[in-house]
Design a protein around this motif. Structure first.
Motif, PDB file in Angstrom:
ATOM      1  N   ASP A 184      -6.480   7.497   8.413  1.00 59.31           N
ATOM      2  CA  ASP A 184      -7.883   7.547   7.973  1.00 59.31           C
ATOM      3  C   ASP A 184      -8.367   6.171   7.544  1.00 59.31           C
ATOM      4  O   ASP A 184      -9.509   5.795   7.806  1.00 59.31           O
ATOM      5  CB  ASP A 184      -8.051   8.531   6.815  1.00 59.31           C
ATOM      6  CG  ASP A 184      -7.875   9.969   7.247  1.00 59.31           C
ATOM      7  OD1 ASP A 184      -7.955  10.255   8.457  1.00 59.31           O
ATOM      8  OD2 ASP A 184      -7.653  10.823   6.370  1.00 59.31           O
ATOM      9  N   HIS A 185      -7.492   5.413   6.888  1.00 61.37           N
ATOM     10  CA  HIS A 185      -7.845   4.069   6.433  1.00 61.37           C
ATOM     11  C   HIS A 185      -8.141   3.153   7.623  1.00 61.37           C
ATOM     12  O   HIS A 185      -9.130   2.430   7.633  1.00 61.37           O
ATOM     13  CB  HIS A 185      -6.713   3.504   5.576  1.00 61.37           C
ATOM     14  CG  HIS A 185      -6.937   2.132   5.060  1.00 61.37           C
ATOM     15  ND1 HIS A 185      -7.863   1.853   4.084  1.00 61.37           N
ATOM     16  CD2 HIS A 185      -6.365   0.952   5.394  1.00 61.37           C
ATOM     17  CE1 HIS A 185      -7.854   0.560   3.835  1.00 61.37           C
ATOM     18  NE2 HIS A 185      -6.952  -0.006   4.612  1.00 61.37           N
TER      19      HIS A 185
ATOM     20  N   ILE B   4      -3.261   9.321   5.302  1.00 59.97           N
ATOM     21  CA  ILE B   4      -4.108   8.377   4.568  1.00 59.97           C
ATOM     22  C   ILE B   4      -4.241   7.071   5.348  1.00 59.97           C
ATOM     23  O   ILE B   4      -5.339   6.522   5.488  1.00 59.97           O
ATOM     24  CB  ILE B   4      -3.537   8.122   3.150  1.00 59.97           C
ATOM     25  CG1 ILE B   4      -3.680   9.376   2.296  1.00 59.97           C
ATOM     26  CG2 ILE B   4      -4.222   6.934   2.492  1.00 59.97           C
ATOM     27  CD1 ILE B   4      -2.854   9.349   1.023  1.00 59.97           C
TER      28      ILE B   4
ATOM     29  N   PHE C 216       0.847  -1.197   0.000  1.00 60.05           N
ATOM     30  CA  PHE C 216       0.000   0.000   0.000  1.00 60.05           C
ATOM     31  C   PHE C 216       0.887   1.253   0.000  1.00 60.05           C
ATOM     32  O   PHE C 216       0.673   2.180  -0.781  1.00 60.05           O
ATOM     33  CB  PHE C 216      -0.901  -0.055   1.240  1.00 60.05           C
ATOM     34  CG  PHE C 216      -1.940   1.007   1.333  1.00 60.05           C
ATOM     35  CD1 PHE C 216      -3.140   0.894   0.637  1.00 60.05           C
ATOM     36  CD2 PHE C 216      -1.768   2.109   2.158  1.00 60.05           C
ATOM     37  CE1 PHE C 216      -4.126   1.852   0.744  1.00 60.05           C
ATOM     38  CE2 PHE C 216      -2.741   3.073   2.263  1.00 60.05           C
ATOM     39  CZ  PHE C 216      -3.923   2.953   1.559  1.00 60.05           C
TER      40      PHE C 216
ATOM     41  N   ASN D  59     -11.287   4.349   9.456  1.00 60.54           N
ATOM     42  CA  ASN D  59     -12.485   4.445   8.610  1.00 60.54           C
ATOM     43  C   ASN D  59     -13.172   5.801   8.759  1.00 60.54           C
ATOM     44  O   ASN D  59     -14.394   5.901   8.733  1.00 60.54           O
ATOM     45  CB  ASN D  59     -13.486   3.327   8.931  1.00 60.54           C
ATOM     46  CG  ASN D  59     -13.290   2.120   8.070  1.00 60.54           C
ATOM     47  OD1 ASN D  59     -12.654   2.190   7.028  1.00 60.54           O
ATOM     48  ND2 ASN D  59     -13.836   1.008   8.508  1.00 60.54           N
TER      49      ASN D  59
ATOM     50  N   ARG E  37     -12.758   8.400   6.728  1.00 58.10           N
ATOM     51  CA  ARG E  37     -13.052   9.010   5.427  1.00 58.10           C
ATOM     52  C   ARG E  37     -13.554   7.948   4.467  1.00 58.10           C
ATOM     53  O   ARG E  37     -13.151   6.798   4.534  1.00 58.10           O
ATOM     54  CB  ARG E  37     -11.811   9.658   4.827  1.00 58.10           C
ATOM     55  CG  ARG E  37     -11.313  10.846   5.605  1.00 58.10           C
ATOM     56  CD  ARG E  37     -10.143  11.468   4.904  1.00 58.10           C
ATOM     57  NE  ARG E  37      -9.490  12.395   5.817  1.00 58.10           N
ATOM     58  CZ  ARG E  37      -8.903  13.494   5.418  1.00 58.10           C
ATOM     59  NH1 ARG E  37      -8.849  13.802   4.146  1.00 58.10           N
ATOM     60  NH2 ARG E  37      -8.330  14.284   6.283  1.00 58.10           N
ATOM     61  N   THR E  38     -14.385   8.379   3.558  1.00 56.68           N
ATOM     62  CA  THR E  38     -14.853   7.474   2.520  1.00 56.68           C
ATOM     63  C   THR E  38     -13.738   7.290   1.491  1.00 56.68           C
ATOM     64  O   THR E  38     -12.770   8.068   1.455  1.00 56.68           O
ATOM     65  CB  THR E  38     -16.094   8.035   1.803  1.00 56.68           C
ATOM     66  OG1 THR E  38     -15.706   9.221   1.097  1.00 56.68           O
ATOM     67  CG2 THR E  38     -17.216   8.340   2.781  1.00 56.68           C
ATOM     68  N   ASP E  39     -13.876   6.295   0.642  1.00 62.06           N
ATOM     69  CA  ASP E  39     -12.889   6.086  -0.423  1.00 62.06           C
ATOM     70  C   ASP E  39     -12.798   7.317  -1.320  1.00 62.06           C
ATOM     71  O   ASP E  39     -11.715   7.710  -1.743  1.00 62.06           O
ATOM     72  CB  ASP E  39     -13.248   4.856  -1.261  1.00 62.06           C
ATOM     73  CG  ASP E  39     -13.046   3.556  -0.502  1.00 62.06           C
ATOM     74  OD1 ASP E  39     -12.380   3.561   0.547  1.00 62.06           O
ATOM     75  OD2 ASP E  39     -13.562   2.532  -0.979  1.00 62.06           O
ATOM     76  N   LEU E  40     -13.925   7.944  -1.582  1.00 63.16           N
ATOM     77  CA  LEU E  40     -13.940   9.145  -2.416  1.00 63.16           C
ATOM     78  C   LEU E  40     -13.169  10.278  -1.747  1.00 63.16           C
ATOM     79  O   LEU E  40     -12.402  10.989  -2.406  1.00 63.16           O
ATOM     80  CB  LEU E  40     -15.381   9.582  -2.707  1.00 63.16           C
ATOM     81  CG  LEU E  40     -15.549  10.771  -3.643  1.00 63.16           C
ATOM     82  CD1 LEU E  40     -14.891  10.498  -4.996  1.00 63.16           C
ATOM     83  CD2 LEU E  40     -17.021  11.093  -3.833  1.00 63.16           C
ATOM     84  N   GLU E  41     -13.333  10.452  -0.437  1.00 61.14           N
ATOM     85  CA  GLU E  41     -12.591  11.494   0.284  1.00 61.14           C
ATOM     86  C   GLU E  41     -11.090  11.213   0.259  1.00 61.14           C
ATOM     87  O   GLU E  41     -10.286  12.143   0.125  1.00 61.14           O
ATOM     88  CB  GLU E  41     -13.093  11.593   1.726  1.00 61.14           C
ATOM     89  CG  GLU E  41     -14.477  12.191   1.834  1.00 61.14           C
ATOM     90  CD  GLU E  41     -15.059  12.102   3.232  1.00 61.14           C
ATOM     91  OE1 GLU E  41     -15.791  13.026   3.614  1.00 61.14           O
ATOM     92  OE2 GLU E  41     -14.794  11.102   3.932  1.00 61.14           O
ATOM     93  N   ILE E  42     -10.707   9.948   0.370  1.00 61.51           N
ATOM     94  CA  ILE E  42      -9.284   9.606   0.303  1.00 61.51           C
ATOM     95  C   ILE E  42      -8.738   9.880  -1.092  1.00 61.51           C
ATOM     96  O   ILE E  42      -7.646  10.413  -1.247  1.00 61.51           O
ATOM     97  CB  ILE E  42      -9.050   8.147   0.737  1.00 61.51           C
ATOM     98  CG1 ILE E  42      -9.306   8.010   2.242  1.00 61.51           C
ATOM     99  CG2 ILE E  42      -7.636   7.683   0.382  1.00 61.51           C
ATOM    100  CD1 ILE E  42      -9.216   6.620   2.783  1.00 61.51           C
ATOM    101  N   LEU E  43      -9.525   9.568  -2.126  1.00 56.41           N
ATOM    102  CA  LEU E  43      -9.096   9.882  -3.493  1.00 56.41           C
ATOM    103  C   LEU E  43      -8.911  11.384  -3.685  1.00 56.41           C
ATOM    104  O   LEU E  43      -7.964  11.824  -4.338  1.00 56.41           O
ATOM    105  CB  LEU E  43     -10.100   9.335  -4.513  1.00 56.41           C
ATOM    106  CG  LEU E  43     -10.081   7.826  -4.702  1.00 56.41           C
ATOM    107  CD1 LEU E  43     -11.244   7.394  -5.597  1.00 56.41           C
ATOM    108  CD2 LEU E  43      -8.757   7.365  -5.276  1.00 56.41           C
TER     109      LEU E  43
END
Length: 111
Positions: free
Chosen positions: A92-93, A89, A72, A96, A98-104
């Protein structure tokens, strides 16, 4: 049991989970990272007690999750994320938060 790996049992709420731990040289083969780099990530907190166990002789044993975590890290550094951004990141991962979209959206400036 051989000299290269050990099975480790964790008791969590009466259920048993078996996890494989590897020595450092096995981890370098699985990730393509040097021992020096892996230890750097350990010192920086990228790898923690979930990923690294110490034996009585002070040898390190790395879990399968360490392989996943380091791959990763390589992916995100490959797109230009700094160590500080990577730590954020990863936090946050794990949380949990942030959403995947927020991480992107967070990594978009890295790309």
């Amino acid at each position: 049991m051989n000299n290269w790996s050990v099975n480790y049992r964790v008791n969590s709420n009466a259920s048993h989970v078996e996890e494989r731990f590897s020595r450092g040289f096995e981890l370098t083969a699985k990730t393509g990272l040097s021992v020096h780099t892996i230890r750097f990530y350990e010192k920086e907190g990228i790898l923690d007690s979930r990923h690294v166990q110490r034996e009585e002789n002070r040898y390190r044993r790395y879990s399968d999750d360490a392989v996943e975590r380091l791959n990763f890290v390589k992916t995100f550094q490959g797109i230009g994320c700094s160590l500080a951004e990577l730590k954020e990141i990863l936090q946050d991962h794990v949380a949990n938060s942030r959403t995947d979209l927020e991480i992107l959206e967070l990594i978009r400036p890295c790309v």
